[in-house]
Enzyme design. Sequence first.
Site, PDB file in Angstrom:
ATOM      1  N   ASN A   4       0.972  -1.109  -0.050  1.00 45.77           N
ATOM      2  CA  ASN A   4       0.088  -0.045  -0.014  1.00 45.77           C
ATOM      3  C   ASN A   4       1.112   1.163  -0.140  1.00 45.77           C
ATOM      4  O   ASN A   4       1.492   1.535   1.118  1.00 45.77           O
ATOM      5  CB  ASN A   4      -0.913  -0.065   1.589  1.00 45.77           C
ATOM      6  CG  ASN A   4      -1.712   1.242   1.459  1.00 45.77           C
ATOM      7  OD1 ASN A   4      -1.859   2.113   0.402  1.00 45.77           O
ATOM      8  ND2 ASN A   4      -2.361   1.450   2.684  1.00 45.77           N
ATOM      9  N   LYS A   6       0.157   4.516  -0.156  1.00 50.24           N
ATOM     10  CA  LYS A   6      -0.493   5.376   0.514  1.00 50.24           C
ATOM     11  C   LYS A   6      -0.380   6.654  -0.419  1.00 50.24           C
ATOM     12  O   LYS A   6      -0.295   6.568  -1.725  1.00 50.24           O
ATOM     13  CB  LYS A   6       0.049   5.669   1.795  1.00 50.24           C
ATOM     14  CG  LYS A   6      -0.053   4.488   2.483  1.00 50.24           C
ATOM     15  CD  LYS A   6       0.061   4.568   4.031  1.00 50.24           C
ATOM     16  CE  LYS A   6       0.137   3.204   4.886  1.00 50.24           C
ATOM     17  NZ  LYS A   6       0.151   3.595   6.325  1.00 50.24           N
ATOM     18  N   HIS A  90      -9.546   0.992   5.433  1.00 53.19           N
ATOM     19  CA  HIS A  90      -8.366   1.201   5.959  1.00 53.19           C
ATOM     20  C   HIS A  90      -8.247   2.009   7.114  1.00 53.19           C
ATOM     21  O   HIS A  90      -9.246   3.282   7.046  1.00 53.19           O
ATOM     22  CB  HIS A  90      -7.197   1.916   4.904  1.00 53.19           C
ATOM     23  CG  HIS A  90      -5.790   1.756   5.332  1.00 53.19           C
ATOM     24  ND1 HIS A  90      -5.451   2.727   6.331  1.00 53.19           N
ATOM     25  CD2 HIS A  90      -4.550   1.068   5.081  1.00 53.19           C
ATOM     26  CE1 HIS A  90      -3.997   2.492   6.639  1.00 53.19           C
ATOM     27  NE2 HIS A  90      -3.619   1.193   5.834  1.00 53.19           N
ATOM     28  N   GLU A  92      -6.590   4.310   8.304  1.00 53.02           N
ATOM     29  CA  GLU A  92      -6.550   5.813   8.177  1.00 53.02           C
ATOM     30  C   GLU A  92      -7.711   6.688   7.534  1.00 53.02           C
ATOM     31  O   GLU A  92      -8.038   7.640   7.790  1.00 53.02           O
ATOM     32  CB  GLU A  92      -5.249   5.906   7.153  1.00 53.02           C
ATOM     33  CG  GLU A  92      -4.120   5.646   7.889  1.00 53.02           C
ATOM     34  CD  GLU A  92      -2.862   5.355   6.997  1.00 53.02           C
ATOM     35  OE1 GLU A  92      -2.833   5.411   6.156  1.00 53.02           O
ATOM     36  OE2 GLU A  92      -1.815   4.751   7.561  1.00 53.02           O
ATOM     37  N   GLU A 162      -5.432  -5.364  10.426  1.00 55.11           N
ATOM     38  CA  GLU A 162      -4.307  -4.394  10.802  1.00 55.11           C
ATOM     39  C   GLU A 162      -4.635  -3.558  12.036  1.00 55.11           C
ATOM     40  O   GLU A 162      -5.343  -2.679  12.179  1.00 55.11           O
ATOM     41  CB  GLU A 162      -4.532  -3.166   9.484  1.00 55.11           C
ATOM     42  CG  GLU A 162      -4.088  -4.072   8.249  1.00 55.11           C
ATOM     43  CD  GLU A 162      -3.510  -2.894   7.357  1.00 55.11           C
ATOM     44  OE1 GLU A 162      -2.446  -3.076   6.761  1.00 55.11           O
ATOM     45  OE2 GLU A 162      -4.189  -1.994   7.078  1.00 55.11           O
ATOM     46  N   GLY A 168       2.271   1.813  10.955  1.00 55.95           N
ATOM     47  CA  GLY A 168       3.248   2.996  10.642  1.00 55.95           C
ATOM     48  C   GLY A 168       4.023   3.396  12.015  1.00 55.95           C
ATOM     49  O   GLY A 168       4.523   4.438  12.114  1.00 55.95           O
ATOM     50  N   SER A 208       3.427  -2.566  10.288  1.00 55.59           N
ATOM     51  CA  SER A 208       4.681  -2.534  10.496  1.00 55.59           C
ATOM     52  C   SER A 208       5.627  -3.909   9.974  1.00 55.59           C
ATOM     53  O   SER A 208       6.371  -4.263  10.648  1.00 55.59           O
ATOM     54  CB  SER A 208       5.379  -2.200  12.039  1.00 55.59           C
ATOM     55  OG  SER A 208       4.953  -0.698  12.065  1.00 55.59           O
TER      56      SER A 208
HETATM   57  C1  PEP Z   1      -0.633  -0.060   6.077  1.00 54.99           C
HETATM   58  O1  PEP Z   1      -0.683   0.966   5.500  1.00 54.99           O
HETATM   59  O2  PEP Z   1      -1.734  -0.937   5.744  1.00 54.99           O
HETATM   60  C2  PEP Z   1       0.344  -0.502   6.976  1.00 54.99           C
HETATM   61  C3  PEP Z   1       0.128  -1.691   7.480  1.00 54.99           C
HETATM   62  O3  PEP Z   1       1.419   0.407   7.112  1.00 54.99           O
HETATM   63  P1  PEP Z   1       2.930  -0.105   7.687  1.00 54.99           P
HETATM   64  O4  PEP Z   1       3.281  -1.098   7.109  1.00 54.99           O
HETATM   65  O5  PEP Z   1       3.534   1.317   7.404  1.00 54.99           O
HETATM   66  O6  PEP Z   1       2.506  -0.016   9.240  1.00 54.99           O
END
Ligand code: PEP
Length: 246
Positions: A4, A6, A90, A92, A162, A168, A208
Amino acid sequence: MAGNWKMHKTVDEATELVEQLKKALADVEGREILVCPPFTALHAVARAVEGNNIQLGAQNLYPAAEGAYTGEISPRMLVDVRCRYVVLGHSERRQYFKEIDPFINHKLRVALEHGLNPILCVGETLEQRGEGRQKTIVSMQVYRGLQEIDAEAMKNVAIAYEPVWAIGTGQTATPNQANEMHWAIRNNVSGLFGEDVAQETCIMYGGSVKPDNVDDLMAQPDVDGVLVGGASLKAESFARIVKYRS
Ligand code: PEP
């Protein structure tokens, strides 16, 4: 194995990254590889991955084929640029754009109607985990997100667990924590659609994921894939993640 990107990468940067990935991943067989660039780079990346083992996904959509929705992108437009997947719900989007389960469910149904494969994201906050409510929260997101979906359509849906506290932050769920939640999600899916569909459903972990933790995460019986943010922005780290050792 999904990346992803982003709100990162201009068209040139996205093209450069995908060209590097094509080289690094040319020998990978039997693993589904997906990149989800920002909308502006979808067309260029679609051209670059044509005939390749890398698939294309979008990070969001608006649940209408077309219309007066200034600033939005429709599923028809995504299909037009050869997207096959779309990330929905997501954290976010839930957090910053106040997206709630019924709206996410609407998007998911419309995505399916247009032949897209949705990846439904679910996950609890640190506070909710602190209160021991992670399974309740996540199963509510699963039930509400999958309303009015039948077992046949469910074959085209993946779920990404997630935990919000792991996205992040550099703080990954332990392999056991991830597997425990994936097992609970698979049970939820089994309750809704039956055990066969539950066993076939791809449940991905996100939060992460890095080259140095992917092997242990992917070794868990209920972790079928990963959704990667930060570590998908560099070809070397994403390629290593895709090539996890089992
Ligand atoms: C994501 O954007 O879905 C995500 C898991 O980000 P990160 O790997 O940076 O934690």
